[in-house]
Design a protein around this motif. Structure first.
Motif, PDB file in Angstrom:
ATOM      1  N   GLN A 168       0.838  -1.207   0.000  1.00 29.71           N
ATOM      2  CA  GLN A 168       0.000   0.000   0.000  1.00 29.71           C
ATOM      3  C   GLN A 168       0.874   1.260   0.000  1.00 29.71           C
ATOM      4  O   GLN A 168       0.603   2.226  -0.722  1.00 29.71           O
ATOM      5  CB  GLN A 168      -0.923  -0.018   1.235  1.00 29.71           C
ATOM      6  N   THR A 169       1.921   1.201   0.829  1.00 28.82           N
ATOM      7  CA  THR A 169       2.808   2.380   0.886  1.00 28.82           C
ATOM      8  C   THR A 169       3.507   2.592  -0.458  1.00 28.82           C
ATOM      9  O   THR A 169       3.634   3.723  -0.933  1.00 28.82           O
ATOM     10  CB  THR A 169       3.861   2.179   1.989  1.00 28.82           C
ATOM     11  N   MET A 170       3.937   1.486  -1.099  1.00 32.56           N
ATOM     12  CA  MET A 170       4.610   1.619  -2.386  1.00 32.56           C
ATOM     13  C   MET A 170       3.655   2.128  -3.452  1.00 32.56           C
ATOM     14  O   MET A 170       4.021   2.941  -4.306  1.00 32.56           O
ATOM     15  CB  MET A 170       5.221   0.273  -2.797  1.00 32.56           C
ATOM     16  N   ASP A 171       2.397   1.689  -3.419  1.00 27.70           N
ATOM     17  CA  ASP A 171       1.421   2.196  -4.392  1.00 27.70           C
ATOM     18  C   ASP A 171       1.195   3.685  -4.199  1.00 27.70           C
ATOM     19  O   ASP A 171       1.095   4.454  -5.162  1.00 27.70           O
ATOM     20  CB  ASP A 171       0.085   1.454  -4.228  1.00 27.70           C
ATOM     21  N   GLU A 172       1.102   4.088  -2.930  1.00 28.08           N
ATOM     22  CA  GLU A 172       0.912   5.523  -2.671  1.00 28.08           C
ATOM     23  C   GLU A 172       2.135   6.313  -3.147  1.00 28.08           C
ATOM     24  O   GLU A 172       2.002   7.405  -3.722  1.00 28.08           O
ATOM     25  CB  GLU A 172       0.711   5.748  -1.168  1.00 28.08           C
ATOM     26  N   LEU A 173       3.345   5.733  -2.921  1.00 26.53           N
ATOM     27  CA  LEU A 173       4.568   6.413  -3.379  1.00 26.53           C
ATOM     28  C   LEU A 173       4.584   6.512  -4.894  1.00 26.53           C
ATOM     29  O   LEU A 173       4.954   7.548  -5.468  1.00 26.53           O
ATOM     30  CB  LEU A 173       5.792   5.633  -2.877  1.00 26.53           C
ATOM     31  N   HIS A 174       4.159   5.428  -5.586  1.00 31.76           N
ATOM     32  CA  HIS A 174       4.072   5.468  -7.051  1.00 31.76           C
ATOM     33  C   HIS A 174       3.131   6.591  -7.496  1.00 31.76           C
ATOM     34  O   HIS A 174       3.428   7.332  -8.440  1.00 31.76           O
ATOM     35  CB  HIS A 174       3.556   4.125  -7.566  1.00 31.76           C
ATOM     36  N   GLY A 175       2.001   6.713  -6.817  1.00 32.13           N
ATOM     37  CA  GLY A 175       1.031   7.742  -7.224  1.00 32.13           C
ATOM     38  C   GLY A 175       1.575   9.140  -7.038  1.00 32.13           C
ATOM     39  O   GLY A 175       1.439  10.005  -7.906  1.00 32.13           O
ATOM     40  N   GLN A 176       2.219   9.398  -5.866  1.00 33.92           N
ATOM     41  CA  GLN A 176       2.749  10.746  -5.607  1.00 33.92           C
ATOM     42  C   GLN A 176       3.859  11.088  -6.596  1.00 33.92           C
ATOM     43  O   GLN A 176       3.897  12.198  -7.133  1.00 33.92           O
ATOM     44  CB  GLN A 176       3.289  10.802  -4.159  1.00 33.92           C
ATOM     45  N   VAL A 177       4.767  10.133  -6.836  1.00 30.72           N
ATOM     46  CA  VAL A 177       5.863  10.411  -7.769  1.00 30.72           C
ATOM     47  C   VAL A 177       5.323  10.597  -9.175  1.00 30.72           C
ATOM     48  O   VAL A 177       5.771  11.456  -9.944  1.00 30.72           O
ATOM     49  CB  VAL A 177       6.890   9.254  -7.714  1.00 30.72           C
ATOM     50  N   GLY A 178       4.284   9.787  -9.562  1.00 28.07           N
ATOM     51  CA  GLY A 178       3.708   9.937 -10.901  1.00 28.07           C
ATOM     52  C   GLY A 178       3.083  11.306 -11.106  1.00 28.07           C
ATOM     53  O   GLY A 178       3.208  11.914 -12.171  1.00 28.07           O
ATOM     54  N   GLN A 179       2.388  11.816 -10.066  1.00 23.84           N
ATOM     55  CA  GLN A 179       1.800  13.155 -10.196  1.00 23.84           C
ATOM     56  C   GLN A 179       2.889  14.208 -10.347  1.00 23.84           C
ATOM     57  O   GLN A 179       2.751  15.152 -11.135  1.00 23.84           O
ATOM     58  CB  GLN A 179       0.927  13.441  -8.961  1.00 23.84           C
ATOM     59  N   ALA A 180       3.989  14.047  -9.580  1.00 17.71           N
ATOM     60  CA  ALA A 180       5.078  15.018  -9.692  1.00 17.71           C
ATOM     61  C   ALA A 180       5.705  14.974 -11.077  1.00 17.71           C
ATOM     62  O   ALA A 180       6.014  16.008 -11.677  1.00 17.71           O
ATOM     63  CB  ALA A 180       6.138  14.727  -8.616  1.00 17.71           C
ATOM     64  N   VAL A 181       5.881  13.763 -11.619  1.00 19.63           N
ATOM     65  CA  VAL A 181       6.459  13.645 -12.959  1.00 19.63           C
ATOM     66  C   VAL A 181       5.512  14.253 -13.996  1.00 19.63           C
ATOM     67  O   VAL A 181       5.944  14.935 -14.941  1.00 19.63           O
ATOM     68  CB  VAL A 181       6.743  12.159 -13.264  1.00 19.63           C
ATOM     69  N   HIS A 182       4.182  14.046 -13.821  1.00 16.61           N
ATOM     70  CA  HIS A 182       3.209  14.603 -14.770  1.00 16.61           C
ATOM     71  C   HIS A 182       3.283  16.125 -14.775  1.00 16.61           C
ATOM     72  O   HIS A 182       3.249  16.752 -15.834  1.00 16.61           O
ATOM     73  CB  HIS A 182       1.806  14.134 -14.375  1.00 16.61           C
ATOM     74  N   GLN A 183       3.398  16.715 -13.578  1.00 11.52           N
ATOM     75  CA  GLN A 183       3.463  18.188 -13.515  1.00 11.52           C
ATOM     76  C   GLN A 183       4.747  18.694 -14.187  1.00 11.52           C
ATOM     77  O   GLN A 183       4.734  19.696 -14.899  1.00 11.52           O
ATOM     78  CB  GLN A 183       3.434  18.640 -12.054  1.00 11.52           C
TER      79      GLN A 183
END
Length: 782
Positions: A184-199
């Protein structure tokens, strides 16, 4: 020619000037129009230049501003790429950490934690890089603030799994992993990093569009500037073509007068060249005389200078005009003047024949002189050659040859002394050991006790002599330490004052900020004790001994006078006295072993030889300066050590060796030494396995049912070396501890007499207490 007389050069020049003036005065209307066209052409050129300059400056300003904007856009585009790359690297490092801890959870092998710890370090590095790169973006800083707690939470879960696996085993770690918190923590980390990369990708598109806009604008400016430049070039070409055509037409009128001018110039040039050739020829012979590499003198029968070239004047260091009328011998040393006057007599006696000799001028300038008398014998020509460099080279070669011969002699004596000491130590080991064992079995009042004690004392004195021989031969084992020389010497002052007695004064002058040196502290004690003992004998009843230290930087110039000192930083230790001193003949032998000026029974002749060996073993150098009736100074140069400083150990002596119950394997090819060592260790309570050869030692080690705690082995043996034997036994028994012994240090376990770090060594001959204490020390060492 006119009236049969040649026309003078002055008259021809005057005719040429008259013809040019007539040409200028002709057709005045044409001259006015010509000047008017010239003014119009200048105006056109000036206007064209001004327009070109204005357009160039404008285009330059626009292009510079646009270029700066393009460069800024490109820099921000690269910045966005860096942020995206660091985000990807951060996520990869988190995955690497999870992979590393998963390998440890499965196998329990600590080597899997190496990539885990490396990944944790990479996570911190990438986080620091992202904080630095996103300082200009508050949104990304806020998002990074949300990513970091999730990442830290993930790393905390990994640490907890590792801790549970290390302390409670695999099942506890597995149960904690099955809670699915890590995924769960890794999925949340993937999501946060993905949003940062998208921006960041959105910013990348905006900045790329801005860069293309600036690049297109810059291209438009450059295209416009090129079009305007081409038009201006066409205009200038048309104007210049018209101007050059007009000038070519006017130059044709001057060609007719050029031939006359060239003819007159040729006649003038020929006359000038003839004069220059004559002057150059005279100057060439004058230069050959003045700047020849030899000093030329013209002397009368009394040696007075009548003429001299510049080289001769420079050789004497006096102006040429000041030398005329002065005798040449006043510039010679007092010892060379008679030889020079005898040289002049031979020159005038042998008319027409060359006479040679050698003289020395002031400031120690060596010269070769050659002279020939004139036909009238009232003067002579003398040539002087500077041979100072040749003389100094010969003196330097002689000095270096003497140093080489002395070094070779000392090395040969050292090898002989080392070999004798090695064989003698084996015999002394038996004498000293058996005497100690016999004394243990006798009461102090027994008739043989005194005799055995004297045998023991004589053996110990003999052992001291062999140690001095080994020190001279540079085979004495040492354990060098980095130390403060001032502090080490201060700890010896009390002992040195006892050596010198009450009538002699000891003056201690420590240098400020003395550099650290690397040397065995016992060798410093040995050096100072021997030098102070020699100084005491030279002083007699009263006198002063001075010990001083200072830093010295040896440069190439100083090193050239001492073949043993290479350029570098040294600490100089000097011991001086105001005693009787020594002459040059005595100084040539003071470092030879067994050389002494003392009476029978008052000295062994090994003191200074020991000092010499100790200094050389530490890559140092020793110099001696002495004058009879004035005193002696020994200067020791020890290389500066540039690593951390370590003070010499201070503390009380070691307590008597304790007994033990461990099993000790003793290997020695000398049966007498083997028997003696077996008896000593058996009396200390150890179980001793004695082997007379490496093969027997390997057999005993295989057959002995219990674990062997210590191997005591000789270094050099017939079948194999002590180091090879130890290597075979350690493979079968990794916990086996090692103690080497020898009559001298072999290259098998040392490097130039310096023990390897962690190597335990016992020098033969040894007493019962030394062997027992060393065995206990090695067994107790962790």
């Amino acid at each position: 020619m006119r009236d049969g007389k040649p026309m003078s050069m002055k008259r021809r020049c005057q005719q040429l000037l008259d013809a040019l003036a007539k040409l200028w005065r002709a057709e005045p209307v044409f001259g006015i129009f010509q000047r008017a066209d010239l003014a119009k052409g200048r105006l056109v050129l000036l206007a064209s230049f001004a327009i070109t300059l204005a357009i160039s400056v404008s285009m330059g300003i626009f292009s510079y501003q646009n270029l700066r904007a393009t460069r800024d856009a490109n820099r921000w585009e690269k910045h966005t790429y860096l942020v995206i790359m660091e985000l990807d690297n951060l996520l990869s490092a988190a995955k690497d950490a999870e992979s590393g801890q998963r390998g440890f959870l499965i196998t329990g092998n600590l080597k899997y934690l190496a990539p885990y710890h490396q990944a944790i370090g990479n996570v911190n590095i990438h986080l620091d890089a992202l904080h630095r790169l996103t300082r200009d973006n508050p949104d990304q800083q806020q998002r990074l603030g949300r990513i970091e707690p999730v990442l830290r939470s993930k790393l905390a879960l990994l640490d907890e799994n590792i801790r549970l696996r290390s302390t409670r085993g695999f099942e506890a770690a597995r149960e904690h992993t099955m809670r699915d918190l890590g995924r769960q923590t890794m999925d949340e980390l993937h999501g946060q990093v993905g949003q940062a990369v998208h921006q960041e990708k959105r910013l990348l598109r905006e900045r790329a569009l801005l860069e293309r806009t600036y690049s297109a604008r810059n291209f438009s400016y450059l295209l416009g500037a090129n079009v305007v430049g081409v038009l201006l070039l066409c205009i200038l070409y048309l104007f210049l073509w018209r101007e050059f055509s007009r000038r070519i037409h006017n130059e044709r009128d001057l060609i007719a007068n050029r031939d006359l001018l060239e003819l007159q110039n040729h006649e003038l040039r020929m006359a000038g060249e003839e004069r220059q050739e004559m002057e150059a020829l005279i100057g060439k012979f004058s230069d050959l005389y003045d700047f020849a590499p030899v000093g030329y003198f013209n002397l009368d029968r009394c040696g007075v200078i009548r003429a001299v070239n510049l080289t001769g004047a420079s050789f004497l260091g006096v102006g040429r005009s000041q030398l005329l009328g002065r005798p040449l011998d006043v510039f010679l040393t007092a010892q060379s003047r008679p030889a020079f006057l005898e040289f002049l007599e031979r020159v005038f006696e042998n008319q027409g024949e060359k006479v040679s000799g050698e003289v020395v001028f002031l400031q120690e300038v060596f010269a070769q002189v050659e002279g020939v008398a004139s036909v009238a014998r009232d003067d002579c020509r003398v040539a002087i050659f500077d041979i100072s460099d040749l003389k100094r080279s010969e003196q330097e070669r002689s000095r270096l040859e003497d140093q080489l011969h002395q070094s070779q002699k000392m090395e040969s004596v050292g090898r002989l002394a080392g070999g004798v000491a090695h064989d003698f130590n084996n015999m002394l080991s038996v004498i000293l050991g058996q005497a100690n064992l016999a004394l243990m079995d006798l009461p102090p009042g027994a008739p043989l006790y005194t005799a055995l004690d004297e045998i023991r004392k004589a053996a110990e004195r003999s052992a001291d002599l062999t140690r001095q021989l080994l020190a001279f031969a540079r085979r004495q084992p040492v354990a060098p330490k980095v130390l403060d020389l001032n502090r080490t010497i201060e700890g010896m002052l009390t002992m040195l004052k006892r050596i010198l007695g009450e009538n002699l004064q000891l003056n201690w002058q420590p240098g400020d900020g003395v550099w650290p040196v690397r040397i065995d502290p016992s060798q410093v004690d040995q050096i100072l004790a021997n030098l102070c003992s020699n100084a005491r004998d030279a002083l007699g009843e009263t006198g002063t001994i001075c010990i001083a230290t200072q830093n010295r930087e040896i440069d190439a110039a100083y090193s050239a006078h001492s073949a043993e000192l290479v350029p570098g930083d040294y600490v100089r230790l000097s011991v001086s006295d105001n005693g009787s001193g020594m002459d040059r003949e005595l100084l040539a032998h003071i470092f030879e072993p067994f050389f002494t000026t003392k009476g029978a029974g008052k000295g062994t002749g090994l003191g200074l030889a020991t000092v010499f060996g100790a200094v050389k073993q530490n890559n140092g150098s020793i110099n001696v300066y002495s004058e009879p009736g004035v005193g002696t100074t020994f200067s020791i140069y020890l290389p500066r050590h540039r690593e951390g400083q370590q003070a010499p150990p201070q503390g009380p002596g070691e307590p008597p060796a304790e007994k033990g119950q461990e099993t000790v394997l003793v290997v020695e090819d000398e049966k007498a030494v083997l028997s003696m060592a077996q008896q000593i260790l058996s009396r200390q309570g150890y179980t001793v396995l004695a082997a007379n050869s490496p093969g027997e030692a390997l057999r005993l080690a295989r057959e002995h049912p219990k674990e062997i705690a210590l191997l005591v082995t000789d270094v050099v043996m017939p079948e194999m070396s002590g180091r090879d034997l130890a290597a075979q036994l350690v493979r079968d028994n990794p916990k086996l501890k090692l103690l080497f012994m020898s009559g001298y240090t072999s290259d098998i376990i040392t490097h130039h007499g310096v023990l390897d770090e962690g190597t335990h060594f016992l020098q033969k001959p040894f007493s019962r207490g030394e062997l027992a204490a060393k065995v206990r020390e090695v067994l107790d060492r962790r």
